[in-house]
Design an enzyme around this catalytic site. Structure first.
Site, PDB file in Angstrom:
ATOM      1  CG  ASP A  84     -18.809   6.492 -24.447  1.00  0.00           C
ATOM      2  OD1 ASP A  84     -19.468   7.046 -23.557  1.00  0.00           O
ATOM      3  OD2 ASP A  84     -17.823   7.025 -25.016  1.00  0.00           O
ATOM      4  CD  GLU A  94     -24.196  -4.781 -13.579  1.00  0.00           C
ATOM      5  OE1 GLU A  94     -23.264  -4.594 -12.771  1.00  0.00           O
ATOM      6  OE2 GLU A  94     -24.990  -5.722 -13.480  1.00  0.00           O
ATOM      7  CB  CYS A 107     -17.114  -0.799 -12.995  1.00  0.00           C
ATOM      8  SG  CYS A 107     -17.182  -2.464 -13.695  1.00  0.00           S
ATOM      9  CD  GLU A 127     -16.430   4.891 -10.125  1.00  0.00           C
ATOM     10  OE1 GLU A 127     -17.313   5.674 -10.509  1.00  0.00           O
ATOM     11  OE2 GLU A 127     -16.363   3.704 -10.492  1.00  0.00           O
TER      12      GLU A 127
HETATM   13  P1  NAD Z   1     -21.411   8.184 -17.407  1.00  0.00           P
HETATM   14  O1  NAD Z   1     -22.558   7.794 -16.556  1.00  0.00           O
HETATM   15  O2  NAD Z   1     -21.059   9.599 -17.501  1.00  0.00           O
HETATM   16  O3  NAD Z   1     -21.668   7.674 -18.898  1.00  0.00           O
HETATM   17  C1  NAD Z   1     -21.953   6.321 -19.187  1.00  0.00           C
HETATM   18  C2  NAD Z   1     -22.620   6.272 -20.550  1.00  0.00           C
HETATM   19  O4  NAD Z   1     -23.921   6.825 -20.441  1.00  0.00           O
HETATM   20  C3  NAD Z   1     -21.878   7.131 -21.580  1.00  0.00           C
HETATM   21  O5  NAD Z   1     -21.815   6.424 -22.781  1.00  0.00           O
HETATM   22  C4  NAD Z   1     -22.741   8.370 -21.685  1.00  0.00           C
HETATM   23  O6  NAD Z   1     -22.649   8.980 -22.951  1.00  0.00           O
HETATM   24  C5  NAD Z   1     -24.116   7.791 -21.460  1.00  0.00           C
HETATM   25  N1  NAD Z   1     -25.120   8.760 -21.011  1.00  0.00           N
HETATM   26  C6  NAD Z   1     -24.939  10.010 -20.546  1.00  0.00           C
HETATM   27  N2  NAD Z   1     -26.132  10.576 -20.248  1.00  0.00           N
HETATM   28  C7  NAD Z   1     -27.073   9.640 -20.513  1.00  0.00           C
HETATM   29  C8  NAD Z   1     -28.484   9.610 -20.390  1.00  0.00           C
HETATM   30  N3  NAD Z   1     -29.186  10.643 -19.932  1.00  0.00           N
HETATM   31  N4  NAD Z   1     -29.135   8.487 -20.738  1.00  0.00           N
HETATM   32  C9  NAD Z   1     -28.454   7.406 -21.182  1.00  0.00           C
HETATM   33  N5  NAD Z   1     -27.105   7.384 -21.332  1.00  0.00           N
HETATM   34  C10 NAD Z   1     -26.437   8.481 -20.991  1.00  0.00           C
HETATM   35  O7  NAD Z   1     -20.181   7.312 -16.940  1.00  0.00           O
HETATM   36  P2  NAD Z   1     -18.690   7.418 -17.462  1.00  0.00           P
HETATM   37  O8  NAD Z   1     -17.968   8.295 -16.548  1.00  0.00           O
HETATM   38  O9  NAD Z   1     -18.622   7.681 -18.907  1.00  0.00           O
HETATM   39  O10 NAD Z   1     -18.267   5.898 -17.221  1.00  0.00           O
HETATM   40  C11 NAD Z   1     -17.607   5.509 -16.077  1.00  0.00           C
HETATM   41  C12 NAD Z   1     -18.570   5.068 -14.993  1.00  0.00           C
HETATM   42  O11 NAD Z   1     -19.178   3.857 -15.393  1.00  0.00           O
HETATM   43  C13 NAD Z   1     -17.878   4.783 -13.690  1.00  0.00           C
HETATM   44  O12 NAD Z   1     -18.658   5.254 -12.640  1.00  0.00           O
HETATM   45  C14 NAD Z   1     -17.818   3.281 -13.663  1.00  0.00           C
HETATM   46  O13 NAD Z   1     -17.708   2.730 -12.383  1.00  0.00           O
HETATM   47  C15 NAD Z   1     -19.088   2.922 -14.338  1.00  0.00           C
HETATM   48  N6  NAD Z   1     -19.023   1.556 -14.883  1.00  0.00           N
HETATM   49  C16 NAD Z   1     -19.711   0.571 -14.256  1.00  0.00           C
HETATM   50  C17 NAD Z   1     -19.611  -0.743 -14.705  1.00  0.00           C
HETATM   51  C18 NAD Z   1     -20.342  -1.874 -14.019  1.00  0.00           C
HETATM   52  O14 NAD Z   1     -20.441  -2.940 -14.618  1.00  0.00           O
HETATM   53  N7  NAD Z   1     -20.816  -1.702 -12.804  1.00  0.00           N
HETATM   54  C19 NAD Z   1     -18.803  -1.030 -15.800  1.00  0.00           C
HETATM   55  C20 NAD Z   1     -18.121  -0.002 -16.403  1.00  0.00           C
HETATM   56  C21 NAD Z   1     -18.246   1.301 -15.938  1.00  0.00           C
END
Ligand code: NAD
Length: 533
Positions: free
Chosen positions: A198, A269, A303, A401
């Site tokens: 990120d 994930e 998460c 969430e």
């Molecule tokens: P998000 O889905 O908005 O972004 C996650 C990442 O994906 C960011 O770095 C973003 O720039 C990138 N992204 C955005 N569009 C994309 C695309 N089209 N293709 C590929 N990558 C893209 O999530 P967020 O709000 O930044 O992060 C928090 C979320 O992540 C929460 O829902 C949390 O629960 C989840 N999370 C899950 C885990 C797990 O292990 N299950 C761990 C950490 C966070």
């Protein structure tokens, strides 16, 4: 004025921190990013202060294509490297990480705004994963003999091949763990990796990449691109053979759809709305203590954080009182020190999302037991640890969430009701059950549809059990990290069967009709022979 001892004091000055984190280090890390030519850059802001930490290249799809092509070239030599030599790199990385942890801790704190004790969790987990795959990957990847259809005359062996190039997209909440642990498993399996951390957490990921280089990882096997997810993500899916994505369910669905169109595998994930059930016989002090860790670590931007708590009606009042006392005593601060219970939130949009959930709940009649306010006196993204009750399904915080330092409490009348409420969610990431009887708690745990359930702990027990798979059920994900599944997903199974003595066809001189009579009898007989079943 930020409180004294806060990183703002250091950060506005040019000299680096005692650990060596400073402008020179950040510039050196940024130079590792793959760019086809000179790029525009984007700033990374320190959550504690809002000051600029450093700048990184804003890569584009062409940079991703270049990173994938060079990684693919480097993978040919890497896969030919014996697995024990690949794992030796992970074990050296393990040792270097422990030796240089102070630098990593400073960087994680400055980039994520989390408290030092929560940054330390990242060091511990990453070390555990490096050690686990460093020691166990050779066994997990070893060719396996399988029972053949007709024993003795056929010998079947399953061989594991790396998929090739793995793309990893990591979110900002665990700069080190999510930046590098999935990478370690993919590398141990013989893949090259293109990592897109990120924008907010790229420096820590780049730091870990540089540590891997110091541990002996050949150049080119692990490439990094930095910049916007919606720009780089689709380009990554186009160039790799497998996608590992961590983030929200919404983005995960997009990544899975793109991967499906290319018929490549992906592991996701995703988000959660994680419940905790306090059983009647639970130790209330231990449970509230565990809840403080489980709901407010990383300012709730975890998460597997606990966001919903179900408490027996008979002890609800005393549990809530005990929790509020404990939360009120929490030390919230931007200090780079261990005596802090919670740090800052990480990005402005997440702080706004948390405020919106709390405002919506309060407007619809929820009761605020403690917290519920920004703390600009501590830093621009600080928000108080918050406890709500009287939450109803009409409120967003009930089922969506929140991903912030907000926990909701609900009384329940019997355990069946508590289990039903815990399962009443489209998510299935993590859960927690508290009881003095491990047997009782285990029985409840088995009935919760979540990829991990922690008994008398919030999330750390399952997370640190590195030999066991973790991940999400329902809308919380596909695939698992850790354990055998966490590395075998980066491989493709190939079965090689050797035919001996006679073909799987009628032997010469045996009439076809006789063969057709005897073969089913022989096959039927095998069911009764011990060892052949
Ligand atoms: P998000 O889905 O908005 O972004 C996650 C990442 O994906 C960011 O770095 C973003 O720039 C990138 N992204 C955005 N569009 C994309 C695309 N089209 N293709 C590929 N990558 C893209 O999530 P967020 O709000 O930044 O992060 C928090 C979320 O992540 C929460 O829902 C949390 O629960 C989840 N999370 C899950 C885990 C797990 O292990 N299950 C761990 C950490 C966070």
């Amino acid at each position: 004025m930020p409180p004294s001892g806060s990183p703002a004091d250091h950060w506005s000055a040019t000299p680096p921190l005692a650990s060596g984190v400073g402008i020179a280090l950040l510039d050196r890390l940024a130079a590792q990013v793959v760019t086809a030519h000179e790029r525009r850059t984007f700033p990374v802001l320190a959550p504690f202060t809002g000051a600029r930490l450093g700048s990184l290249p804003a890569c584009d799809a062409g940079d991703v294509a270049l990173a994938c092509a060079t990684a693919r070239g480097a993978q040919r030599d890497w896969v030919a490297t014996p697995v024990t030599a690949r794992c030796a790199v992970l074990l050296r990385f393990h040792d270097l990480l422990l030796a240089r942890r102070e630098q990593a801790l400073d960087l994680i704190q400055l980039e994520s705004g989390k408290a030092r004790r929560h940054a330390l969790e990242e060091i511990v987990d990453t070390t555990l994963v490096a050690r686990y795959y460093g020691l166990h990957a050779p066994r997990l990847l070893r060719p396996r003999r399988h029972a053949a259809g007709l024993p003795l005359i056929t010998r079947a062996v399953e061989v594991r091949h790396p998929v090739g190039v793995v793309g990893v997209v990591a979110p900002w909440n665990f700069p080190l763990i999510l930046g590098i642990t999935d990478v370690l498993a993919a590398l141990a399996a013989g893949n090259a990796v293109v990592l897109r951390p990120d924008e907010q957490s790229s420096f820590t990921a780049l730091w870990a990449v540089s540590l891997l280089r110091d541990a002996g990882l050949p150049a080119g096997v692990l490439r990094v691109v930095t910049g916007e997810g919606p720009v780089l993500g689709p380009a990554l899916v186009e160039g790799v053979d497998f996608m590992m994505f961590t983030g929200s369910t919404r983005t995960g669905r997009t990544v899975a759809t793109q991967a499906a169109a290319r018929l490549i595998g992906c592991s996701l994930e995703l988000g959660g709305k994680n419940p905790m059930i306090v059983l009647e016989d639970a130790d209330v002090d231990r449970a509230t203590e565990g809840l403080v860790r489980g709901a407010f670590a990383g300012a709730g931007q975890v998460c597997v954080s606990i966001e919903r708590v179900y408490v027996p009606r008979a002890v609800f009042e005393s549990f809530a009182r005990r929790l509020v006392e404990r939360v009120a005593a929490m030390r919230v601060s931007p200090a780079l020190a261990y005596d802090v219970d919670m740090g800052s939130m990480t990005v402005p949009r997440q702080l706004e999302a948390v405020e919106a959930h709390v405002a919506d709940a309060l407007a619809k009649g929820a009761t605020l037991l403690t917290g519920g306010r920004r703390r600009p006196d501590l830093g621009p993204l600080f928000y108080e640890p918050t406890v709500l009750t009287d939450v109803t399904p009409a409120m967003r915080v009930f089922a969506e969430e929140t991903f912030g330092p907000v926990v909701t409490l609900y009384p329940y009348d019997d355990v069946e009701q508590a289990i039903a409420l815990a399962n009443d969610t489209p998510y299935g990431l993590n859960a927690s059950v508290w009881s003095r009887s491990a047997r009782r708690a285990m029985a409840v745990a088995r009935r919760i549809r979540a990829g991990t359930v922690n008994v008398n702990e919030a999330y750390a027990a399952t997370w640190t059990a590195t030999d066991a798979p973790i991940g999400g059920m329902k809308q919380s994900g596909m695939g698992r990290r850790h354990g055998a599944e966490g590395i075998l997903k980066y491989t493709e199974a190939q079965t090689i069967a050797v035919q001996r003595l006679m073909p799987l066809a009628p032997p010469p001189l045996l009439p076809e009709a006789l063969y057709a009579t005897w073969l089913p009898r022989l096959v039927g007989l095998m069911r009764r022979v011990p060892g052949l079943r």
